[in-house]
Write an enzyme that holds these catalytic residues in place. Sequence first.
Site, PDB file in Angstrom:
ATOM      1  N   TYR A 143     -12.088  -3.576  -3.534  1.00  0.00           N
ATOM      2  CA  TYR A 143     -12.783  -3.610  -2.241  1.00  0.00           C
ATOM      3  C   TYR A 143     -14.303  -3.684  -2.427  1.00  0.00           C
ATOM      4  O   TYR A 143     -15.056  -3.121  -1.630  1.00  0.00           O
ATOM      5  CB  TYR A 143     -12.395  -2.393  -1.404  1.00  0.00           C
ATOM      6  CG  TYR A 143     -11.027  -2.542  -0.746  1.00  0.00           C
ATOM      7  CD1 TYR A 143     -10.734  -3.638   0.073  1.00  0.00           C
ATOM      8  CD2 TYR A 143     -10.035  -1.593  -0.933  1.00  0.00           C
ATOM      9  CE1 TYR A 143      -9.491  -3.782   0.668  1.00  0.00           C
ATOM     10  CE2 TYR A 143      -8.786  -1.732  -0.327  1.00  0.00           C
ATOM     11  CZ  TYR A 143      -8.528  -2.832   0.469  1.00  0.00           C
ATOM     12  OH  TYR A 143      -7.298  -2.986   1.063  1.00  0.00           O
ATOM     13  N   HIS A 152      -1.860  -5.453   1.772  1.00  0.00           N
ATOM     14  CA  HIS A 152      -3.072  -6.260   1.599  1.00  0.00           C
ATOM     15  C   HIS A 152      -2.645  -7.668   1.212  1.00  0.00           C
ATOM     16  O   HIS A 152      -1.691  -7.837   0.451  1.00  0.00           O
ATOM     17  CB  HIS A 152      -3.954  -5.701   0.474  1.00  0.00           C
ATOM     18  CG  HIS A 152      -5.004  -6.677   0.047  1.00  0.00           C
ATOM     19  ND1 HIS A 152      -6.195  -6.824   0.729  1.00  0.00           N
ATOM     20  CD2 HIS A 152      -5.020  -7.620  -0.941  1.00  0.00           C
ATOM     21  CE1 HIS A 152      -6.898  -7.783   0.159  1.00  0.00           C
ATOM     22  NE2 HIS A 152      -6.214  -8.289  -0.853  1.00  0.00           N
ATOM     23  N   LYS A 200       0.838  -1.193   0.000  1.00  0.00           N
ATOM     24  CA  LYS A 200       0.000   0.000   0.000  1.00  0.00           C
ATOM     25  C   LYS A 200       0.884   1.258   0.000  1.00  0.00           C
ATOM     26  O   LYS A 200       2.098   1.181   0.288  1.00  0.00           O
ATOM     27  CB  LYS A 200      -0.913  -0.035   1.226  1.00  0.00           C
ATOM     28  CG  LYS A 200      -1.833  -1.265   1.248  1.00  0.00           C
ATOM     29  CD  LYS A 200      -2.834  -1.199   2.394  1.00  0.00           C
ATOM     30  CE  LYS A 200      -3.720  -2.430   2.424  1.00  0.00           C
ATOM     31  NZ  LYS A 200      -4.788  -2.355   3.458  1.00  0.00           N
ATOM     32  N   GLU A 227      -9.015 -11.713  -6.886  1.00  0.00           N
ATOM     33  CA  GLU A 227      -8.075 -10.587  -6.817  1.00  0.00           C
ATOM     34  C   GLU A 227      -6.911 -10.766  -7.796  1.00  0.00           C
ATOM     35  O   GLU A 227      -6.473  -9.804  -8.428  1.00  0.00           O
ATOM     36  CB  GLU A 227      -7.551 -10.446  -5.386  1.00  0.00           C
ATOM     37  CG  GLU A 227      -8.645 -10.002  -4.409  1.00  0.00           C
ATOM     38  CD  GLU A 227      -8.211 -10.061  -2.956  1.00  0.00           C
ATOM     39  OE1 GLU A 227      -7.038 -10.407  -2.682  1.00  0.00           O
ATOM     40  OE2 GLU A 227      -9.049  -9.749  -2.091  1.00  0.00           O
ATOM     41  N   ASN A 278      -2.261   0.073   7.122  1.00  0.00           N
ATOM     42  CA  ASN A 278      -1.677  -1.210   7.542  1.00  0.00           C
ATOM     43  C   ASN A 278      -0.731  -1.838   6.509  1.00  0.00           C
ATOM     44  O   ASN A 278      -0.508  -3.049   6.519  1.00  0.00           O
ATOM     45  CB  ASN A 278      -2.774  -2.177   7.993  1.00  0.00           C
ATOM     46  CG  ASN A 278      -3.812  -2.430   6.926  1.00  0.00           C
ATOM     47  OD1 ASN A 278      -3.577  -2.108   5.757  1.00  0.00           O
ATOM     48  ND2 ASN A 278      -4.936  -3.008   7.304  1.00  0.00           N
TER      49      ASN A 278
HETATM   50  P1  TYD Z   1     -10.824  -5.823   5.382  1.00  0.00           P
HETATM   51  O1  TYD Z   1     -10.941  -6.441   4.007  1.00  0.00           O
HETATM   52  O2  TYD Z   1     -11.945  -6.038   6.345  1.00  0.00           O
HETATM   53  O3  TYD Z   1      -9.478  -6.258   6.120  1.00  0.00           O
HETATM   54  P2  TYD Z   1      -8.121  -6.917   5.572  1.00  0.00           P
HETATM   55  O4  TYD Z   1      -7.357  -5.838   4.858  1.00  0.00           O
HETATM   56  O5  TYD Z   1      -7.404  -7.371   6.817  1.00  0.00           O
HETATM   57  O6  TYD Z   1      -8.503  -8.061   4.674  1.00  0.00           O
HETATM   58  O7  TYD Z   1     -10.673  -4.229   5.205  1.00  0.00           O
HETATM   59  C1  TYD Z   1      -9.950  -3.680   4.137  1.00  0.00           C
HETATM   60  C2  TYD Z   1      -9.176  -2.478   4.629  1.00  0.00           C
HETATM   61  O8  TYD Z   1     -10.072  -1.468   5.102  1.00  0.00           O
HETATM   62  C3  TYD Z   1      -8.295  -2.777   5.840  1.00  0.00           C
HETATM   63  O9  TYD Z   1      -7.034  -3.272   5.452  1.00  0.00           O
HETATM   64  C4  TYD Z   1      -8.198  -1.458   6.522  1.00  0.00           C
HETATM   65  C5  TYD Z   1      -9.485  -0.763   6.182  1.00  0.00           C
HETATM   66  N1  TYD Z   1     -10.438  -0.727   7.307  1.00  0.00           N
HETATM   67  C6  TYD Z   1     -10.624   0.467   8.002  1.00  0.00           C
HETATM   68  O10 TYD Z   1      -9.972   1.493   7.694  1.00  0.00           O
HETATM   69  N2  TYD Z   1     -11.527   0.490   9.033  1.00  0.00           N
HETATM   70  C7  TYD Z   1     -12.223  -0.627   9.415  1.00  0.00           C
HETATM   71  O11 TYD Z   1     -13.020  -0.562  10.370  1.00  0.00           O
HETATM   72  C8  TYD Z   1     -12.005  -1.867   8.703  1.00  0.00           C
HETATM   73  C9  TYD Z   1     -12.739  -3.130   9.080  1.00  0.00           C
HETATM   74  C10 TYD Z   1     -11.117  -1.867   7.649  1.00  0.00           C
END
Ligand code: TYD
Length: 148
Positions: A50, A126, A10, A137, A123
Amino acid sequence: MKERTLVLMKPDAISKKLTGIIIDRLEHLGLDIKGAKVRVMTEELAREHYSNLAGQPFLPGVISFMRGDFNGISDHRIYAFVFEGEDAIAKVRGALGATDPAKAEPWSIRGAFGCFKDGVMQNCVHASGSKEDAQREINLWFKPEEIV
Ligand code: TYD
């Protein structure tokens, strides 16, 4: 079982120059890189990637973050990879840690390098969450001939 999983670096990982150390950790899970590219994250691609989050109140922030705009990054670069190996999907997700960096183990990738800023989880990486997600994906991000 041998699996393939999509990994995206990211914009926060790219701007902090963390992509090398993250790739190093993933390679040391015993996985191989089968596809790699730099791709512009358009609004359309972000929404498609997404699509499972459609309607979530935090989606606009996620899209702005994933395009780089949220952090003032204007080139919209994402580094995309296909990693392959035994149980690749679960192994990569395990190395990433929890979605929320504050809840991720401190030694996990998201725990070590991620943060939460102005309501958006930054974070770093992905990775596909299931076999079905991985297939969808990988097809979205790569042409078949780009995976070697
Ligand atoms: P998600 O697909 O639920 O998690 P992951 O990336 O662990 O598969 O969510 C996608 C992204 O959305 C996640 O990496 C960070 C963001 N996000 C938020 O900013 N706030 C939130 O409450 C959630 C659930 C996700």
